[in-house]
Enzyme design. Structure first.
Site, PDB file in Angstrom:
ATOM      1  N   ASP A 109       0.872  -1.185   0.000  1.00  0.00           N
ATOM      2  CA  ASP A 109       0.000   0.000   0.000  1.00  0.00           C
ATOM      3  C   ASP A 109       0.906   1.231   0.000  1.00  0.00           C
ATOM      4  OD1 ASP A 109      -1.664   2.126   0.657  1.00  0.00           O
ATOM      5  OD2 ASP A 109      -2.858   0.966   2.104  1.00  0.00           O
ATOM      6  N   HIS A 110       0.901   1.928  -1.109  1.00  0.00           N
ATOM      7  CA  HIS A 110       1.854   3.031  -1.261  1.00  0.00           C
ATOM      8  C   HIS A 110       1.518   4.229  -0.363  1.00  0.00           C
ATOM      9  CE1 HIS A 110       5.264   4.854  -2.888  1.00  0.00           C
ATOM     10  NE2 HIS A 110       5.039   4.763  -4.177  1.00  0.00           N
ATOM     11  N   ARG A 111       0.343   4.220   0.260  1.00  0.00           N
ATOM     12  CA  ARG A 111       0.042   5.286   1.232  1.00  0.00           C
ATOM     13  C   ARG A 111       0.866   5.099   2.493  1.00  0.00           C
ATOM     14  NH1 ARG A 111      -6.257   4.214   1.697  1.00  0.00           N
ATOM     15  NH2 ARG A 111      -5.327   2.159   1.970  1.00  0.00           N
TER      16      ARG A 111
END
Ligand code: CAO
Length: 445
Positions: free
Chosen positions: A417-419
């Site tokens: 999850d790039h967040r």
């Protein structure tokens, strides 16, 4: 010079004593020949009475609810100069209630009026809500629209602005089919996906295709598990910004060791596959990179770091994908993990698994290594923030100390999850993991 003319109910077939259900014009309205003036409704049909010539409505002799028959005086109109001799136009042919209406044919008889027509906006109005959450036109029935009352009422029910509907019947009259087609077209427009996660994303509706047109088909319902997991996968896919980091681990030594102990434990009916080692190695990496052993909280502003290490394992079952969770992997040895893995995957395949068995995971592993492939992009099992895909190990020439040597290389595919996770962290994570797998003595450190 303008001439005052009486407008009488024309020949309306065999009908008598028919109630007026709609008067479409008012005194002062200028009307065009054949424009609908009022609507009559019998027990079987509705029909419009059109203006027999161009002119201005001077008096209206009837009102909604009045009962009229052929010859009843309904309007007094001032005929326009061009309408010197009043053409007589019969009512439109009756249309079944709720059905389509054809336009009138020109024939003798009297009637009139042209609305100064209440201004109708030509700008489409849209509201959220109608048509199952799709932006739908506001119910704004245009007095200018050429449609029978039943079609108007149908349009009103669906929230369709008739001003936006193109009539396909004679003289541009709008039929029920036209309204239905307008709604179908609106439904096939890109729609705003509901829910905060996908906020504002426009997704084209799937086309409805008759596959049987192209060859023989058979329809088979999706399993319950597929329906449930499908909805979750879809949500995770569209709401989480996924990136997949690919890497390789040299598992030559690990495999040699696994084969050695594998033979010993086979006697006890315990199958030790590479996955048991992967579980331990993943936990070592999670301990090193705690942000991978975490979830975003409900606000999306805080990371909840977990101090336990429960790992989900994707299991392929005849009924679909299931992800049982192995608990406290950090506290268990490889043999115990191999044993539990065998038990839990058998439980999943036999559909004996419970919801509790699939809860509480921190991170997941999806291994297709027993099947094949070189890499894939697994979907994160939310609220986890990463998942490791494992493909089939194969012998490859690896350049070491000035020469190529054959090594057993294991492909790794880490979706994250790039967040929560930066690309650099992901690359460090897989490098670390590859290092542990290359030298499993590190697991003891
Ligand atoms: N490379 C090479 N060989 C591998 C391997 C790898 N990465 N992983 C497993 N193998 C071998 C095993 O050693 C075993 O070989 P032998 O039969 O010769 O001993 C064989 O492949 C079969 O292993 P397995 O699949 O029975 O056991 P596993 O522990 O690797 O996997 C389980 C268990 C439950 C994960 C697996 O059976 C399964 O269901 N996999 C599919 C998961 C899936 O569908 N994922 C996709 C989900 S979508 O993201």
């Amino acid at each position: 010079m303008a001439e005052m003319k009486q407008v009488l109910v024309p020949d309306i077939g065999n009908y008598k004593d028919v109630p007026v259900i709609e008067v479409m014009v008012k005194v002062g309205d200028a009307v065009k020949a054949e424009q609908s003036l009022l609507t009559l409704e019998t027990d079987k049909a509705t029909m419009d009475v059109p203006a027999p010539f161009d002119g201005v409505v001077k008096e209206i002799k009837i009102k909604v609810g009045d009962i009229i028959s052929e010859g009843t005086l309904i309007f007094v109109m001032e005929a326009s100069a061009t309408a010197a001799s009043a053409a007589q136009i019969p009512p439109s042919p009756p249309s079944p209630k709720g059905g389509t209406v054809s336009a009138p044919t020109t024939q003798p008889q009297a009637l009139i009026a042209q609305p100064t027509v209440p201004a109708t906006s030509s700008v489409p109005h849209f509201v959220k809500g109608g048509l199952g959450g799709i932006s739908a036109p506001v119910a704004h029935i245009s007095a200018k629209a050429h449609a029978s009352p039943s079609v108007r009422s149908f349009a009103r029910e669906l929230g369709v602005d008739l001003a936006q509907v193109k009539g396909s019947a004679e003289k541009g009259r709008i039929s029920k089919d036209d309204v239905q087609n307008f709604v179908k077209a609106a439904l096939s427009q890109p729609r705003a996906a509901a829910g905060g996660g996908a906020g504002g994303m426009q997704v084209l509706a799937m086309p409805v295709i008759d596959f049987a047109k192209f060859g023989e088909i058979e329809s088979k319902p999706l399993s319950r598990i597929k329906k449930i997991s499908g909805a979750n996968l879809h949500r995770n896919w569209v709401t989480i910004p996924h990136v997949t980091q690919f890497d390789e681990a040299d598992i030559s030594e690990m495999e040699a060791f696994r084969k050695q102990i594998g033979a010993e434990y086979a006697k006890q009916n315990i199958k030790i596959t590479p996955l048991a080692f992967m579980l331990k190695a993943v936990v070592a990496a999670l301990q090193q990179f705690p942000e991978f052993n975490a979830s975003l909280d409900a606000s999306g502003e805080n990371l909840v770091l977990k101090k336990y290490f429960h790992i989900g394992v994707a299991v392929d079952t005849p009924n679909g994908l299931m992800v049982p969770v192995l608990r406290d992997v950090d506290k268990k040895g490889i043999v115990q993990l191999a044993q539990e893995l065998g038990e839990i995957s058998a439980k999943a395949r036999d559909l004996k698994i419970t919801a509790a068995d699939m809860q509480g995971g921190c991170f997941s592993i999806s291994s297709l290594g027993g099947i094949g492939g070189t890499a894939f992009t697994p979907i994160i099992n939310a609220p986890e923030v990463a998942i490791l895909g494992v493909s089939k190990a194969s012998m490859k020439p690896v350049y070491q100390d000035g020469e190529f040597v054959p090594r057993l290389m294991l492909p790794l595919s880490l979706s994250y999850d790039h967040r929560v996770v930066d690309g650099a962290s992901a690359a460090r994570f897989t490098q670390y993991l590859a290092g542990v797998l290359a030298d499993i003595r590190r697991l003891a450190l």
